[in-house]
Each structure stands twice: as structure tokens, then as C-alpha cells.
Scaffold this active site. Structure first.
Site, PDB file in Angstrom:
ATOM      1  CG  ASN A  18      35.315  32.044  31.337  1.00  0.00           C
ATOM      2  OD1 ASN A  18      36.015  32.156  32.349  1.00  0.00           O
ATOM      3  ND2 ASN A  18      35.330  30.960  30.580  1.00  0.00           N
ATOM      4  N   GLY A  22      34.639  40.231  28.327  1.00  0.00           N
ATOM      5  CA  GLY A  22      34.335  41.591  27.893  1.00  0.00           C
ATOM      6  C   GLY A  22      33.507  42.390  28.890  1.00  0.00           C
ATOM      7  CD  GLU A  93      34.494  43.683  35.756  1.00  0.00           C
ATOM      8  OE1 GLU A  93      34.886  44.774  36.177  1.00  0.00           O
ATOM      9  OE2 GLU A  93      35.178  42.954  35.004  1.00  0.00           O
TER      10      GLU A  93
HETATM   11  N1  ADP Z   1      34.365  41.878  21.730  1.00  0.00           N
HETATM   12  C1  ADP Z   1      35.709  41.857  21.860  1.00  0.00           C
HETATM   13  N2  ADP Z   1      36.484  41.503  20.800  1.00  0.00           N
HETATM   14  C2  ADP Z   1      37.834  41.456  20.923  1.00  0.00           C
HETATM   15  N3  ADP Z   1      38.506  41.761  22.063  1.00  0.00           N
HETATM   16  C3  ADP Z   1      37.767  42.117  23.140  1.00  0.00           C
HETATM   17  C4  ADP Z   1      36.346  42.179  23.101  1.00  0.00           C
HETATM   18  N4  ADP Z   1      35.897  42.561  24.331  1.00  0.00           N
HETATM   19  C5  ADP Z   1      36.999  42.736  25.099  1.00  0.00           C
HETATM   20  N5  ADP Z   1      38.118  42.479  24.393  1.00  0.00           N
HETATM   21  C6  ADP Z   1      39.511  42.528  24.866  1.00  0.00           C
HETATM   22  O1  ADP Z   1      39.709  41.329  25.599  1.00  0.00           O
HETATM   23  C7  ADP Z   1      40.354  41.600  26.856  1.00  0.00           C
HETATM   24  C8  ADP Z   1      39.388  41.272  27.986  1.00  0.00           C
HETATM   25  O2  ADP Z   1      38.314  42.218  27.939  1.00  0.00           O
HETATM   26  P1  ADP Z   1      37.710  42.748  29.317  1.00  0.00           P
HETATM   27  O3  ADP Z   1      36.631  43.727  28.989  1.00  0.00           O
HETATM   28  O4  ADP Z   1      38.816  43.162  30.223  1.00  0.00           O
HETATM   29  O5  ADP Z   1      37.046  41.386  29.860  1.00  0.00           O
HETATM   30  P2  ADP Z   1      36.688  40.966  31.362  1.00  0.00           P
HETATM   31  O6  ADP Z   1      36.447  42.228  32.145  1.00  0.00           O
HETATM   32  O7  ADP Z   1      35.461  40.113  31.201  1.00  0.00           O
HETATM   33  O8  ADP Z   1      37.874  40.193  31.849  1.00  0.00           O
HETATM   34  C9  ADP Z   1      40.753  43.059  26.809  1.00  0.00           C
HETATM   35  O9  ADP Z   1      42.082  43.158  26.322  1.00  0.00           O
HETATM   36  C10 ADP Z   1      39.768  43.669  25.821  1.00  0.00           C
HETATM   37  O10 ADP Z   1      40.344  44.777  25.133  1.00  0.00           O
HETATM   38  N1  LIG Z   2      39.336  32.409  42.139  1.00  0.00           N
HETATM   39  C1  LIG Z   2      38.616  33.496  41.846  1.00  0.00           C
HETATM   40  N2  LIG Z   2      39.081  34.308  40.872  1.00  0.00           N
HETATM   41  C2  LIG Z   2      38.296  35.354  40.616  1.00  0.00           C
HETATM   42  C3  LIG Z   2      37.082  35.628  41.261  1.00  0.00           C
HETATM   43  N3  LIG Z   2      36.566  36.752  40.707  1.00  0.00           N
HETATM   44  C4  LIG Z   2      37.443  37.150  39.768  1.00  0.00           C
HETATM   45  N4  LIG Z   2      38.486  36.309  39.747  1.00  0.00           N
HETATM   46  C5  LIG Z   2      39.707  36.446  38.942  1.00  0.00           C
HETATM   47  C6  LIG Z   2      39.548  36.000  37.546  1.00  0.00           C
HETATM   48  C7  LIG Z   2      40.492  36.916  36.819  1.00  0.00           C
HETATM   49  O1  LIG Z   2      41.803  36.397  36.875  1.00  0.00           O
HETATM   50  C8  LIG Z   2      40.459  38.215  37.611  1.00  0.00           C
HETATM   51  C9  LIG Z   2      39.539  39.280  37.092  1.00  0.00           C
HETATM   52  O2  LIG Z   2      38.457  38.698  36.459  1.00  0.00           O
HETATM   53  P1  LIG Z   2      38.014  39.194  34.981  1.00  0.00           P
HETATM   54  O3  LIG Z   2      36.941  38.238  34.587  1.00  0.00           O
HETATM   55  O4  LIG Z   2      37.536  40.603  35.176  1.00  0.00           O
HETATM   56  O5  LIG Z   2      39.217  39.128  34.110  1.00  0.00           O
HETATM   57  O6  LIG Z   2      40.003  37.838  38.919  1.00  0.00           O
HETATM   58  C10 LIG Z   2      36.649  34.750  42.305  1.00  0.00           C
HETATM   59  O7  LIG Z   2      35.616  34.901  42.955  1.00  0.00           O
HETATM   60  N5  LIG Z   2      37.461  33.717  42.555  1.00  0.00           N
END
Ligand code: ADP
Ligand SMILES: Nc1nc2c(ncn2[C@H]2C[C@H](O)[C@@H](COP(=O)(O)O)O2)c(=O)[nH]1
Length: 224
Positions: A18, A22, A93
Site C-alpha cells: 500500500n 515502506g 518498486e
Molecule cells: N517500518 C517503518 N516504521 C515507521 N515509519 C516508516 C517505516 N517504513 C517507512 N516509514 C516511513 O513512512 C513513510 C513511507 O515510507 P516509504 O518507504 O516512502 O513507503 P512507500 O514507498 O511504500 O510509500 C516515510 O516517511 C518513511 O520514513
Molecule cells: N492511481 C494510481 N496511483 C498510483 C499508482 N502507482 C502509484 N500511485 C500513487 C500512490 C502514491 O500516491 C504515489 C506513490 O506511491 P507510494 O506507494 O510509493 O507512496 O503514487 C497507480 O498505478 N495508480
């Protein structure tokens, strides 16, 4: 760094989960290994497509921009899948699969994309699957609770995501669960290993480390 044989392909791992689960943090953990090519989500391309911030436009009016955004996500994720690397391991990713299966499906459920537009995106997706090499060897599912990722997303404070609701994350969570955990929707391009990504930052590196031998040694079974 060991090199793969010419004309062979790297052991390809998708990191799925989601928003805020992370994924970027997990990829950064593997950046230190020279045998691993880490491909972050091309979010900067979505934020600047010939000067247009498509991610920002999407969250301003998801109904109006859903087709435009998903079309570009599908192209940019295809480019990631086809990106060549001499590394024996490629860590991506997200993927063209989660874009189609999680996000487009969510938009269809909420009538945020017309069925005609969704049909065109699906036609592209099916053609790409049948005509390009999208082979994947392993999926790592960063499994979280919606409240946890909501709190993290708020703390991360990404400008475009200010309107993203807990309800939206709950619905995205359910689609990820159905696809990757319960395995009741769509196809799975590879075996799924589940990681408890609710664990706090202070302890999660130990959990990430358990996946190192699986990814570095290209294994598919989780060590006890
Ligand atoms: N295990 C964790 N515990 C607390 N905060 C986290 C953890 N993993 C990531 N974060 C923080 O949560 C936010 C989202 O992490 P991120 O790695 O960017 O997630 P994603 O790439 O899935 O959107 C960032 O600010 C990150 O520093
Ligand atoms: N509507 C969609 N949104 C998407 C898709 N792939 C990523 N995303 C959005 C969700 C977040 O706002 C941002 C980056 O995703 P993280 O999970 O890295 O925070 O981009 C998609 O296919 N459709």
C-alpha cells in the site's frame, strides 16, 4: 559485482504494498548490495510529464485524470520492466501488474474511470503481457494495516497526497490483500513472500535482513 550471462535476464523481484507501506525504505536497505539493481517507482516522471504534474492532477480530480495518469503509469512501469541491467538481481518498486490490478481495479470499483477507458488500458496491458518479456521471479508483499500507512503518509507529508483518505487506503489495502495474500483475484506473476511491514523503523531492519539471502541467492523459500 558478478555479471549475468549475455542474453540472460536478472532474478527479478517486485516489492508491492500500500501507499506508505515502506517500499522505498525496503529498497534503500538493498541499495548497499552491488549485485542488486534497485529501481524505485518513477514518481518523478509522474510529477513532471513535459511540465505536467500528473500525480497532482490525479489527486485534484481523480475522475478527470484517471485515464491519463494510468496510461502514463503503465508506460513508465513497462520501461522499468524492460530496463536492462548487468546485475544478477533486479529489485523493482511496484509493477505494471499492481498498476493494473490494484489501482485501475479500484478506480473501476469507485466509477472513477469509465469502463471504456479501463477497457483500453486493459487492452494495452494484455498486449504488453503477450508481446514483451515481463518475467518476474518473486514478489515481496509489504503487508500493513491501513491505519499504520495512513499515519506514515501523513507524517511523510507529500504535497499531492494531502487529500488521500483513510478510506482510500483501506480499499487499496483490501485489493492488495485479495491479490497477494488471499490470492482470489487476477493472476500472480510469481510466488509471494509476505513481510510484516507494520513493524516500526526501530526494529524492521532485522525483518528486512531475513529477506537478503532469499533475494541475493535468488531463493524462493523463507528461512525459519
Ligand atoms: N517500518 C517503518 N516504521 C515507521 N515509519 C516508516 C517505516 N517504513 C517507512 N516509514 C516511513 O513512512 C513513510 C513511507 O515510507 P516509504 O518507504 O516512502 O513507503 P512507500 O514507498 O511504500 O510509500 C516515510 O516517511 C518513511 O520514513
Ligand atoms: N492511481 C494510481 N496511483 C498510483 C499508482 N502507482 C502509484 N500511485 C500513487 C500512490 C502514491 O500516491 C504515489 C506513490 O506511491 P507510494 O506507494 O510509493 O507512496 O503514487 C497507480 O498505478 N495508480
Amino acid at each position: 559485482m558478478s555479471q549475468i550471462e549475455p542474453n540472460s535476464r536478472p532474478f527479478t523481484v517486485l516489492v508491492e504494498g500500500n501507499i506508505g507501506s515502506g517500499k522505498t525504505t525496503f529498497l534503500n536497505h538493498f541499495n548497499k548490495f552491488e549485485d542488486v539493481c534497485v529501481l524505485a517507482e518513477p514518481i518523478d516522471m509522474w510529477r513532471n510529464c513535459k511540465g505536467h504534474n500528473l500525480l497532482g492532477l490525479l489527486y485534484e480530480d481523480i475522475k478527470k485524470w484517471s485515464f491519463t495518469f494510468q496510461s502514463y503509469v503503465q508506460l513508465t512501469m513497462l520501461q522499468q520492466h524492460l530496463r536492462k541491467t548487468a546485475c544478477p538481481v533486479k529489485l523493482m518498486e511496484r509493477s505494471i501488474y499492481s498498476a493494473r490490478i490494484c489501482f485501475v481495479e479500484k478506480m473501476k470499483q469507485d466509477n472513477l474511470i469509465s469502463h471504456a477507458a479501463a477497457a483500453v488500458i486493459d487492452k494495452h496491458f494484455q498486449w504488453i503481457k503477450e508481446n514483451t518479456d515481463l518475467k518476474v521471479d518473486l514478489i515481496v508483499y509489504l503487508r500493513t494495516d491501513p491505519q499504520t500507512v495512513y499515519d506514515r503518509m501523513i507524517k511523510r507529508n507529500r504535497e499531492e497526497e494531502k487529500t488521500v483518505s483513510l478510506d482510500y487506503l483501506q480499499a487499496l489495502h483490501q485489493i492488495h490483500e485479495d491479490w497477494l495474500y488471499h490470492k482470489t483475484i487476477f493472476e500472480l506473476p510469481a510466488e509471494v513472500l509476505v513481510l510484516n511491514a507494520n513493524l516500526d523503523k526501530s526494529v524492521i531492519n532485522e525483518e528486512y535482513s531475513k529477506f537478503e539471502p532469499l533475494i541475493l541467492n535468488k531463493k524462493l523459500s523463507v528461512q525459519a
